[in-house]
Design a protein around this motif. Structure first.
Motif: not given
Length: 132
Positions: A96-100, A105-106, A111-114
């Motif tokens: 899972n190298p893209e996990m970080v 991004m999550g 933060l954008f939604l808040v």
């Protein structure tokens, strides 16, 4: 290097198993640390090894890790459990190298939604202020 070589030579790709099985990291850790002598009355076929975690308890992969085969420069104990934990952590990262990046991004999305929720609330208050 010894661990990587032992795991890469004629052994299954455990990074795939980390993702493919439910509880994959725990399963791989169990397989790496589950070698031992079979209980009394249990016969092991020739060319196989007893492993208490592996389904059927007979595995053809010889035990890849041993106590004391790795020297940690920071003084970490070189136990079988520590080596297996390190290997599983690496395998999970390799699978899972893209996990970080996904986690980063999550955080940005939350933060954008808040921010948008706050902005929407302020706009709603301003628009409906005259209606009361």
């Amino acid at each position: 290097q010894h661990i990587a070589h032992a795991l890469m030579s004629n052994h299954p790709d455990l990074s795939l198993i980390v993702n493919a099985r439910e509880g994959g990291p725990n399963y791989v850790f169990g397989v790496l640390t589950g070698y031992g002598n079979p209980p009394a009355g249990v016969a092991v076929a020739e060319g196989t090894y007893y492993n208490r975690v592996f389904p059927g308890h007979q595995i053809k992969m010889p035990q890849p890790l041993q106590d004391g085969t790795v020297t940690y420069t920071d003084g970490t104990p070189n136990t079988l459990n520590q080596q297996a934990r390190d290997v599983v952590t690496f395998l999970y990262w390799a699978a899972n190298p893209e996990m970080v990046e996904r986690k980063a991004m999550g955080v940005k999305a939350v933060l954008f939604l808040v921010f948008m929720t706050g902005l929407t609330y302020v706009v709603k208050k301003k628009v409906w202020a005259d209606a009361h």
